[in-house]
Motif scaffolding. Structure first.
Motif, PDB file in Angstrom:
ATOM      1  N   LEU A 156       1.020  -1.649  -0.508  1.00 61.53           N
ATOM      2  CA  LEU A 156       0.342  -0.242  -0.050  1.00 61.53           C
ATOM      3  C   LEU A 156       0.908   1.263   0.057  1.00 61.53           C
ATOM      4  CD1 LEU A 156      -2.365  -1.184   2.182  1.00 61.53           C
ATOM      5  CD2 LEU A 156      -3.048  -0.616  -0.131  1.00 61.53           C
ATOM      6  N   ALA A 157       1.564   0.898   1.022  1.00 60.54           N
ATOM      7  CA  ALA A 157       3.049   2.583   1.238  1.00 60.54           C
ATOM      8  C   ALA A 157       3.546   2.195  -0.457  1.00 60.54           C
ATOM      9  CB  ALA A 157       3.966   2.337   2.092  1.00 60.54           C
ATOM     10  N   GLY A 158       3.622   1.490  -1.572  1.00 55.01           N
ATOM     11  CA  GLY A 158       4.294   1.847  -2.836  1.00 55.01           C
ATOM     12  C   GLY A 158       3.178   2.080  -3.855  1.00 55.01           C
ATOM     13  N   LEU A 159       2.078   1.987  -3.139  1.00 62.22           N
ATOM     14  CA  LEU A 159       0.841   2.321  -4.415  1.00 62.22           C
ATOM     15  C   LEU A 159       0.501   3.897  -4.171  1.00 62.22           C
ATOM     16  CD1 LEU A 159      -1.667   1.436  -6.297  1.00 62.22           C
ATOM     17  CD2 LEU A 159      -2.727   0.177  -4.307  1.00 62.22           C
ATOM     18  N   PHE A 160       0.762   4.193  -2.583  1.00 68.92           N
ATOM     19  CA  PHE A 160      -0.115   5.546  -2.345  1.00 68.92           C
ATOM     20  C   PHE A 160       1.251   6.403  -2.285  1.00 68.92           C
ATOM     21  CE2 PHE A 160      -3.444   2.607  -1.142  1.00 68.92           C
ATOM     22  CZ  PHE A 160      -4.690   3.907  -2.161  1.00 68.92           C
ATOM     23  N   SER A 161       2.392   6.591  -1.514  1.00 61.81           N
ATOM     24  CA  SER A 161       3.204   6.772  -1.229  1.00 61.81           C
ATOM     25  C   SER A 161       3.855   7.884  -2.289  1.00 61.81           C
ATOM     26  CB  SER A 161       4.132   5.984  -0.622  1.00 61.81           C
ATOM     27  OG  SER A 161       6.038   7.445  -0.673  1.00 61.81           O
TER      28      SER A 161
ATOM     29  N   VAL B  64      -4.521   7.029  -9.219  1.00 63.04           N
ATOM     30  CA  VAL B  64      -5.899   5.863  -8.116  1.00 63.04           C
ATOM     31  C   VAL B  64      -7.056   6.940  -7.709  1.00 63.04           C
ATOM     32  CG1 VAL B  64      -6.297   4.161  -6.593  1.00 63.04           C
ATOM     33  CG2 VAL B  64      -3.919   4.969  -6.495  1.00 63.04           C
ATOM     34  N   LEU B  65      -8.407   6.674  -8.626  1.00 63.80           N
ATOM     35  CA  LEU B  65      -9.136   7.395  -8.006  1.00 63.80           C
ATOM     36  C   LEU B  65      -9.899   6.050  -7.090  1.00 63.80           C
ATOM     37  CD1 LEU B  65     -11.047   9.057 -10.887  1.00 63.80           C
ATOM     38  CD2 LEU B  65     -12.455   7.885  -8.870  1.00 63.80           C
TER      39      LEU B  65
ATOM     40  N   ALA C 277      -4.307   4.685 -12.906  1.00 61.74           N
ATOM     41  CA  ALA C 277      -3.330   2.887 -12.849  1.00 61.74           C
ATOM     42  C   ALA C 277      -5.076   2.174 -12.291  1.00 61.74           C
ATOM     43  CB  ALA C 277      -2.732   3.435 -11.743  1.00 61.74           C
ATOM     44  N   ARG C 278      -5.398   2.666 -10.879  1.00 62.54           N
ATOM     45  CA  ARG C 278      -6.118   1.132 -10.166  1.00 62.54           C
ATOM     46  C   ARG C 278      -7.334   2.525 -10.299  1.00 62.54           C
ATOM     47  NH1 ARG C 278      -4.647  -3.129  -8.461  1.00 62.54           N
ATOM     48  NH2 ARG C 278      -2.346  -3.700  -8.299  1.00 62.54           N
TER      49      ARG C 278
ATOM     50  N   GLN D  62      -7.200  -0.550 -14.356  1.00 63.55           N
ATOM     51  CA  GLN D  62      -7.967  -1.661 -12.982  1.00 63.55           C
ATOM     52  C   GLN D  62      -8.432  -1.352 -12.715  1.00 63.55           C
ATOM     53  OE1 GLN D  62      -5.517  -5.228 -13.343  1.00 63.55           O
ATOM     54  NE2 GLN D  62      -4.674  -4.662 -14.340  1.00 63.55           N
ATOM     55  N   PHE D  63      -9.836  -2.035 -12.868  1.00 62.03           N
ATOM     56  CA  PHE D  63     -11.319  -1.577 -12.115  1.00 62.03           C
ATOM     57  C   PHE D  63     -11.689  -2.455 -11.425  1.00 62.03           C
ATOM     58  CE2 PHE D  63     -10.949   0.943 -16.254  1.00 62.03           C
ATOM     59  CZ  PHE D  63     -11.888   2.027 -15.701  1.00 62.03           C
TER      60      PHE D  63
END
Length: 613
Positions: free
Chosen positions: A275-280, A359-360, A401-402, A440-441
């Motif tokens: 998660l840190a990699g996704l949002f940081s 990310v949305l 991306a997501r 990615q949905f």
């Protein structure tokens, strides 16, 4: 290592231990010769006492016994003491026997070792007893309230030890679920009976407070909160959790139970690194950011180090409150706040195109079943369905991306317009997933959230404050609940691990009867059902008596995460998006209710609207 030995050598415990070791050694001779000490053996005792003292001291030092805190000595410390005495006895025996003293009585060795262990352990136990008594006497004077403890003996033992340093309480008995414990005592406190006899025990002991010793998630805690304590009309307390005690200023004193204690689930295990990699360092956009779930999503995203957070909500006040909170809690976060409506496709597209989020998270929706069932059906369709369509298109066109849709368990075999509208939103996400392969949905379903806006908890709380009645639609209606942080964390986890087109369902635990929840809230307010009555009003339009259990093997498949499963739902075809959009557009702004339900039944085959009287 040097500092450890220095501490062992200068420990004040030697002032007591060394005289006791000498006493044990001489007492061993005295007992060996039937309470006498013949002259020849007096010389043996005098000669070997320094040896016994030195070897025993060395053994205790090697076992780190001098480092023990006598005030908090435990069974583990006594085992360590026994090891040190045994080691010292072996050294003493080897050295004395090596001197080849003629006629030395060998039985002195085991007798001396046992006596040394008894005296040293007794000194420590006595010191702890005296300090605990002194600590109790130091507590502020005043009346102490009687208290019952509920839990197994192991759980009650921990609770009793904690309460020794807490003023204001006097434990009169223990309620244990294990029948073999009844009649026993623990720390001088009797086990009075089983939980199903709680009402009688409380009346006999004249006790109005029950402390729950069972840990979160235990079946006993749940039954006590929802069932047995209600009959006894007891005030419920519990001890703070380990996480609570780590907070600044926390004290290990009983506190009133909270609704989170009712769910009693273990903390969500997150892939913190993933998660840190996704949002940081990323830009994240959240729609419906001012709502209960949307705001918690913003907090969690900020916690994982997002560089920029774009918050979209139609409510100006909700956006203002969120802005104030995030600026205070996350000053380094760049927050951007839009008072925009997801139903405005061009506005939403412009926001997404401007910020290009990685990310949305789409949480904007109408969720109140009865309101959406009658006069606001078209509003539910435009916000929940077309609003989702706008968000999906904006994300796909901008190369997000997501994309994660926050859905609901009411989308499963829906009986309401709101539930059917969320099922249509899921279909749109699936249908358009193939059109935008760069994104990615994922959709995530969960049930009721404790304390969220519009949920039963704020409603019941307000009714209790007004003196009642607390309105429950049906005595047997049940719902699945989870906490707001738990729901938000699992949404993020699903967004991280999901593949495009998947619909995740969350493990909601065991269902709770709404009437039991109402009774618990009444007791938590310090009142009884005699003072705040419960009134049954009948099921509302579109409301189910039971929600489907989503996370079972027949409707979902397992994932690597214990609390997340993938719904076994056939993917919606690409043309479904066009059919759904065209149908809603042609309805107009004042459609006939039956026409809406007929259209929903055609687009959502599992939709089962209630019969209309």
């Amino acid at each position: 290592m040097l500092s450890t030995w220095r501490h062992n050598l200068v420990s004040k415990s030697w002032l007591v231990d060394l005289p006791l070791i000498a006493l044990a050694w001489w007492a061993a001779f005295w007992l060996r010769f039937n309470l006498e000490l013949p002259p020849p053996y007096l010389g043996h005792a005098l000669l070997t006492t320094p040896i016994a003292l030195g070897c025993m001291a060395l053994g205790l030092a090697l076992a780190r016994v001098p480092r023990q805190s006598w005030r908090y000595v435990s069974l583990a410390d006594l085992r360590q003491l026994a090891a040190g005495v045994a080691l010292g006895l072996v050294l003493t025996t080897a050295l004395v026997m090596g001197l080849r003293i003629e006629g030395f009585p060998r039985s002195v060795f085991p007798i001396g070792g046992i006596l040394a262990l008894v005296l040293l352990a007794g000194a420590r136990a006595a010191w702890r007893t005296l300090t605990e008594r002194a600590r109790v006497q130091e507590l502020p004077p005043g009346p102490r309230q009687p208290l019952l403890i509920a839990g197994t003996l192991e759980e009650a033992d921990h609770t009793l030890r904690t309460l020794k340093g807490v003023s204001g309480w006097r434990v009169t008995g223990i309620v244990s679920p294990q029948a073999q414990d009844v009649g026993r005592t623990l720390h001088g406190v009797p086990v009075l009976g089983a939980p199903d006899a709680l009402a009688g025990i409380a009346a006999e002991q004249r006790v109005g407070t029950l402390l729950l010793a069972s840990p979160p998630g235990a079946a006993l805690r749940r039954e006590l909160m929802l069932r047995w304590s209600g009959a006894a009309e007891l005030k419920l307390l519990t001890l703070p959790s380990a996480d609570e005690l780590l907070r600044p200023g926390a004290v290990p004193a009983p506190r009133q139970v909270r609704l989170e204690d009712l769910l009693g689930r273990t903390p969500v295990q997150l892939d913190e690194q993933g998660l840190a990699g996704l949002f940081s360092g990323q830009t994240v956009l959240v729609t419906g950011a001012g709502g209960s779930i949307g705001a918690e999503l913003c907090r969690q995203v900020a916690r994982f180090g997002a560089a920029r957070l774009v918050c979209v909500d139609v409510s100006e006040y909700a956006s203002y409150r969120l802005e104030q909170e995030l600026q205070r809690s996350f000053p380094a976060l760049e927050g951007i706040y839009y008072t925009a409506n997801v139903r405005d496709a061009d506005r939403l597209r412009a926001i997404v195109r401007t910020h290009r989020p990685a990310v949305l998270l789409h949480a904007a929706a109408y969720k109140h079943v009865p309101l959406m069932e009658a006069d606001n059906q078209i509003e539910a369709l435009h916000t929940n369905v077309l609003g989702t369509l706008n968000a999906v298109r904006a994300a796909g066109e901008a190369g997000v991306a997501r994309f994660v849709l926050v859905s609901t368990d009411k989308a499963v075999n829906p009986t309401s317009v709101m539930g059917a509208s969320k099922r249509l939103a899921e279909q749109l996400v699936q249908a358009l997933a193939g059109r935008y392969p760069a994104t990615q949905f994922v959709s995530v379903r969960f049930g009721n959230v404790l304390g969220s806006s519009g949920s039963v908890v704020p409603l019941f709380t307000a009714q209790i404050e007004q003196g009642g009645p607390v309105t429950v639609t049906h005595p047997e209606i049940v719902r699945y609940f989870m906490t707001i942080p738990e729901a938000a964390q699992l949404v993020l986890q699903a967004g991280l691990m999901g593949r495009s087109g998947q619909i995740f369902v969350l493990d909601m635990g065991e269902p709770i009867r709404i009437v039991d929840l109402a009774r618990l809230l009444i007791r938590m307010s310090g009142q009884s059902e005699r003072e705040v009555p419960i009134a049954f009003t009948g099921l509302r339009p579109g409301e189910k008596l039971y929600e489907e259990l989503l996370a079972d093997d027949e409707t979902s498949a397992a994932t690597p995460h214990a609390k997340l499963r993938v719904a076994k739902v056939a993917p919606a075809p690409v043309e479904a998006a066009g059919r759904i959009e065209d149908w809603i557009t042609t309805l107009g702004w004042a459609p006939d209710a039956d026409l809406v339900r007929t259209g929903l039944a055609r687009l959502v085959p599992e939709f089962r609207p209630p019969a209309r009287g």
